[in-house]
Design an enzyme around this catalytic site. Sequence first.
Site: not given
Length: 350
Positions: A316-318
């Site tokens: 989850p780089c978001h």
Amino acid sequence: MATATRNEEYYKALLEKRTEYEGVFYVGVKTTGVFCRPTCPARKPKFENCEFFDNAQQALLASYRPCQRCRPLSHPNHVSDIVRMLVEAVEENPEKRWKEEDFKKLSVDESTARRQFKKRFGMTFVEYARSRRMGLAMKNIRSGQTVLDAQLSTGYESSSGFRDAFSRIMGAAPSLLEDGKVLKASWIDTRLGPMMAIGDDEAVYLLEFVDRRGLEREVERLRQKTKSAIIPGTTGPIRSIEQELTQYFDGTRSQFTTPLHLLGSPFQKSVWEQLMKIPPGETRSYAEIAVSLGKPTAYRAVAQANGANQLALVIPCHRVINSSGDLGGYGGGLIRKNWLLQHEKSFISE
């Protein structure tokens, strides 16, 4: 975001048919009584005739009916009957070399098939069928069949023609891939737009939004790093991630369990491992990630590793933002990043 400002942003996205806004909003057209998705090909209404909604249910409750052109109640890239029929025909006889009369037998216009496959898969139908044949050739070569036998079984009388076609699709001559690896690439429809998944029978290697800038280069780097042929198809892990994505967007799953294959440096992998520890609904800054790694001055390197992530949503780089609280960057687009963060907060509030 103030409602007026939001509506102006959405209207601009509507005029430009911005794919990253798929699933983020729907527009009701007061003069026609229909509601559309952001990428609808129909003539655009005036701003004062638009009413914007967060989801299709809101539009339906406001007495709007679904547009027949963009079909807002289906996935944005719903498979057409022609595409579905031709894909099934290929699977029935994957070694078949398609000719004009084959399309006539199915009452399919060849140019229509070419256009719809190009839109759906980024390749024409003939290229799709050829890729499938070459995938079989690769499988036969790996199982011990000679290059000549594989050539003949896929309908190529000329060895040079087979070698050239094989190299063009697979990225290497067949003789160089006899001990090589095959990865399958599959299209997955999601609420926020289509994604591409690439994997083998053990794990998923790549998961990205199809409209991500530079996706072609990412796929090529993956092919080179793994020394693999990448062909259309699906695998167990790809089917698993497709099911988990459906549950994620439905709000019934917050964690992914599909096996992943991480391709990166030790530092990049350490960053990605930290990202997967961020709970849904929460965020961390690049600086906080650097501190958690024991390298407080490496926040720029953390940002670069974040950008190198090829497994969107699953890693989850978001959930990583700037120290100032600003969203920062996101390969899938900031509008998607904001939607994902708000969506994940609902896991906590429920």
